[in-house]
Design an enzyme around this catalytic site. Structure first.
Site, mmCIF file in Angstrom:
data_model
loop_
_atom_site.group_PDB
_atom_site.id
_atom_site.type_symbol
_atom_site.label_atom_id
_atom_site.label_comp_id
_atom_site.label_asym_id
_atom_site.label_seq_id
_atom_site.Cartn_x
_atom_site.Cartn_y
_atom_site.Cartn_z
ATOM 1 C CE LYS A 1 -2.497 12.019 -9.592
ATOM 2 N NZ LYS A 1 -1.647 10.981 -10.169
ATOM 3 C CG ASP B 1 -1.862 1.165 1.235
ATOM 4 O OD1 ASP B 1 -1.688 2.096 0.411
ATOM 5 O OD2 ASP B 1 -2.783 1.171 2.072
ATOM 6 C CE1 TYR C 1 -5.874 12.089 -8.370
ATOM 7 C CE2 TYR C 1 -7.437 13.610 -9.392
ATOM 8 C CZ TYR C 1 -6.542 12.556 -9.498
ATOM 9 O OH TYR C 1 -6.313 11.968 -10.722
#
Ligand SMILES: NC(=O)c1ccc[n+]([C@@H]2O[C@H](COP(=O)([O-])OP(=O)(O)OC[C@H]3O[C@@H](n4cnc5c(N)ncnc54)[C@H](OP(=O)(O)O)[C@@H]3O)[C@@H](O)[C@H]2O)c1
Length: 274
Positions: free
Chosen positions: A161, A66, A157
């Site tokens: 990015k 993970d 997120y």
């Protein structure tokens, strides 16, 4: 120099159990590079490895880790210590959630930053010195249109990015004239199992077997990726994303963020938030 002598003998693909990561791994194997396949689901990785070995003469190794774990980079280094990694492809991961920042505990955002920023940065620092010493190698880091401007429901997120894209650009600036290709591969909407799952769970897709509307096919993404591996620092995948990026260049940041908010509201099937 052949593809395999430039990017082999082994590649590590992080996020290789399905979608673009699995297809990228197959593409590397077809070009004569052995592949370490990394993701969380061991059973799915085994199936991808078996398919690659049945279709190519490349070797594979599977590693179930993970990448959101704090010790993930050390675990990856340990699992690959006995092979020469000539190519690092960091494909994991998307955001399966698409929820407001405050709707989740802070640990969700921390895990996102760990998986999408800390670990790829640590792995580049781990694998790139040997690539520089050999004067050859490749690093591909997946970005997203979500990283081009801030938008709701993808706060951590989108920011992760943006980090990935600028990180790849800057690393390219340092490494490309030392023989190491670095590419920030920026994807727009792409037809992956993760996207189908997300759209199905939101009621936007009748069945996970349907193709999400407007999504680029994985094969098209992979074709552009291999074509542009040596043409970093950044490659925007697909004509739609390239056109959108050009249009974005004519807007102010504030206009852009409002546009992202509208797009997010449309994606949620909600009314315009303003
Ligand atoms: N699909 C799109 O529309 C789209 C749009 C823009 C950008 N992208 C980018 O393209 C890349 C691939 O996206 P995707 O849609 O295929 O979804 P994804 O959720 O990133 O899945 C890709 C792979 O990453 C693995 N993965 C996810 N979380 C992980 C973790 N914590 N540890 C280890 N492996 C992990 C998954 O396998 P396991 O579940 O087995 O771990 C899978 O093999 C991402 O970087 C995403 O940001 C996608």
């Amino acid at each position: 120099m052949t593809f395999a002598s430039k990017y082999g003998p082994w590649a590590l693909v992080a996020g290789a159990s399905d979608g673009v990561g699995a297809a990228f791994a197959l593409g590397l194997a077809e070009r004569g590079v052995n592949v370490v396949l990394l993701a969380r689901r061991q059973g799915v990785l085994n199936r991808v490895a078996a398919e690659i070995e049945s279709r190519t003469s490349a070797q594979t190794r599977t590693v179930a880790i993970d990448l959101a774990r704090p010790d993930a980079a050390a675990a990856v280094a340990h699992a690959t210590g006995d092979v020469e990694i000539g190519c690092l492809v960091y494909c994991a991961g998307a955001d399966p959630d698409f929820k407001p920042f405050l709707a989740n505990p802070i640990e969700a955002a921390e895990a996102m930053v760990q998986r999408n920023c800390m670990v790829p940065m640590q792995l580049c620092h781990h694998f790139a010195p040997a690539m520089v010493e050999r004067g050859r190698g490749g690093i591909v880091i997946f970005g997203s249109g979500a990283g081009l401007a801030g938008g709701p429901n993808m706060v951590a997120y989108g920011a992760s990015k943006a980090f990935d894209m600028v990180f790849a650009e800057a690393l390219w600036a340092e490494l490309h004239d030392q023989g190491v290709d670095v590419l920030g591969l920026i994807l727009g909407k792409t037809d992956t199992p993760a996207l189908r799952q997300l759209e199905h769970s939101r009621g936007q897709l009748g069945s996970p077997d349907d193709v999400p509307s407007g999504a680029t096919a994985v094969d098209d993404v992979i074709a552009e990726a291999f074509e542009n591996l040596a043409h970093g620092p950044t490659w925007m995948v697909g004509a739609d994303l390239r056109a959108a990026t050009q249009m974005m260049g004519s807007l102010t940041r504030n206009q852009l963020v409002r546009l992202m908010a509208q797009a997010s509201a449309a994606a949620m099937g909600a009314d315009h938030p303003e």
